[in-house]
Design an enzyme around this catalytic site. Structure first.
Site, short mmCIF file in Angstrom:
data_model
loop_
_atom_site.label_atom_id
_atom_site.label_comp_id
_atom_site.label_asym_id
_atom_site.label_seq_id
_atom_site.Cartn_x
_atom_site.Cartn_y
_atom_site.Cartn_z
N GLU A 1 32.08 31.20 -103.40
CA GLU A 1 30.84 30.44 -103.23
C GLU A 1 30.95 29.56 -101.99
OE1 GLU A 1 29.33 28.69 -106.93
OE2 GLU A 1 28.71 26.93 -105.78
N ASP B 1 28.72 26.34 -100.32
CA ASP B 1 27.62 25.44 -100.70
C ASP B 1 27.21 24.45 -99.62
OD1 ASP B 1 27.83 26.35 -103.37
OD2 ASP B 1 29.31 24.82 -103.86
N GLU C 1 25.06 21.14 -100.26
CA GLU C 1 24.44 20.37 -101.33
C GLU C 1 24.02 19.01 -100.77
OE1 GLU C 1 26.50 21.84 -105.43
OE2 GLU C 1 27.79 20.72 -104.07
#
Ligand SMILES: *[C@@H]1O[C@H](CO)[C@@H](O)[C@H](O)[C@H]1NC(C)=O
Ligand SMILES: *[C@@H]1O[C@H](CO)[C@@H](O)[C@H](O)[C@H]1NC(C)=O
Length: 293
Positions: free
Chosen positions: A109, A111, A113
């Site tokens: 993953e 990310d 954010e």
């Protein structure tokens, strides 16, 4: 009278040809959401509003919203224009990320954010990378602009050489692919889907979870644009071909940072408000990439 020789429809057709031709000959229209993405949740016409070239994701007490790419990819230059929710947004997380499936325990993953905050406190950008479910690689950055004021470009270059996360033109995170250079080096390798969401991160996102979502300030709405995909579609069996040098994002200009990009990246690194590589309070030792020079 000479003009009567030309019936009006001929003139109309003449005009029509000139109006329509440039449109037909021009570049293809920008991609719309439905071309490459679908709602993942909140697809009720309110929490996710699809206007074609742009969408909005809204979170209120009843639901947040999320979307995902229809396909999974094995390399690419993933990009999205995003404007995060404005005002009091403590606990509200806006995310744009790549994730393999299933998402838990063994996922790869990458990310972006955006951690909302109380009025007057700037929104923090947190990035993270998971490989085989190993995360704990957070970095946090106060951006040099307000991401709630306007749309900005956020991109992830993922190729056999490195993974680079960009904010507008500036690299904010680089993970080299060192997997061939010794044991312990991790690099995302599983096919991943591009995803976006707005969700309730009350238990961790702001002041370590002390500042929760204030539902009295809801709804919280983020805007997303730019649904073209420059990436190599992959299933488990075809991911190998996504390393082909014929794909532009795997080519010569994308294998390392330029000198100007490197200089900009050094400036960003000095401004990190948290870096997993230098966190003395970690229970686990830092990952191998932290000691590579
Ligand atoms: C990372 O590098 C290794 C060794 O060169 C290579 O085999 C692998 O395919 C690369 N990973 C990705 C995701 O391209
Ligand atoms: C780093 O922080 C300084 C001081 O706050 C600021 O002037 C500069 O624009 C920041 N640079 C980046 C790349 O964030």
């Amino acid at each position: 009278m000479a003009f009567q020789v030309h019936p009006p429809w001929l003139l109309l057709r003449f005009i029509a040809v000139f109006i329509l031709l440039p449109a037909v000959a021009s570049v293809p229209a920008a991609a719309v959401f439905d071309d490459n993405y679908v709602a993942a949740y909140g697809g009720d016409g309110y929490h996710l509003v699809n206007q074609g070239a742009q969408i909005s994701l809204t979170m209120d007490k009843s639901s947040g919203a999320g979307f995902r790419s229809k396909l999974m990819y094995g390399s690419g230059f993933f990009h999205m224009r995003i404007k995060v929710p404005a005002g009091y947004t403590a606990g509200v997380v806006t995310a744009y990320y790549l994730a393999s499936e299933p998402e838990r325990d063994v996922q790869d993953e990458v990310d972006f954010e955006f951690l909302g905050d109380k009025d007057g406190n700037p929104i923090t950008l947190q990035t993270n990378v998971f490989v085989n479910g190993h995360g704990d690689r957070e970095q946090r950055l106060r951006l040099w602009f307000d991401p709630a004021a306007d749309l900005h470009d956020y991109a992830i270059l993922w190729n056999p050489f490195h993974l680079v996360m960009f904010v507008d033109e500036t690299p904010v995170r680089v993970l080299k692919n060192l997997t061939g250079q010794g044991p312990g080096f991790e690099f995302p390798a599983k096919p991943m889907r591009a995803r976006g969401s707005v969700w309730d991160g009350s238990d961790w996102a702001t002041d370590g979870g002390r500042s929760k979502v204030d539902w009295g300030r809801a709804p919280f709405t983020a805007g997303f644009q730019g649904f073209g995909v420059d990436a190599c579609a992959a299933s488990d069996t075809t991911a190998q071909q996504c390393g082909s040098p014929d794909l532009w994002w795997n080519g010569g200009g994308y294998r390392s940072l330029t000198a100007a990009q490197q200089a900009a990246y050094e400036g960003v690194k000095r401004n990190l408000t948290y870096d997993y590589c230098t966190d003395k309070s970690r229970k686990n030792s830092v990952p191998s990439e932290c000691s590579f020079s």
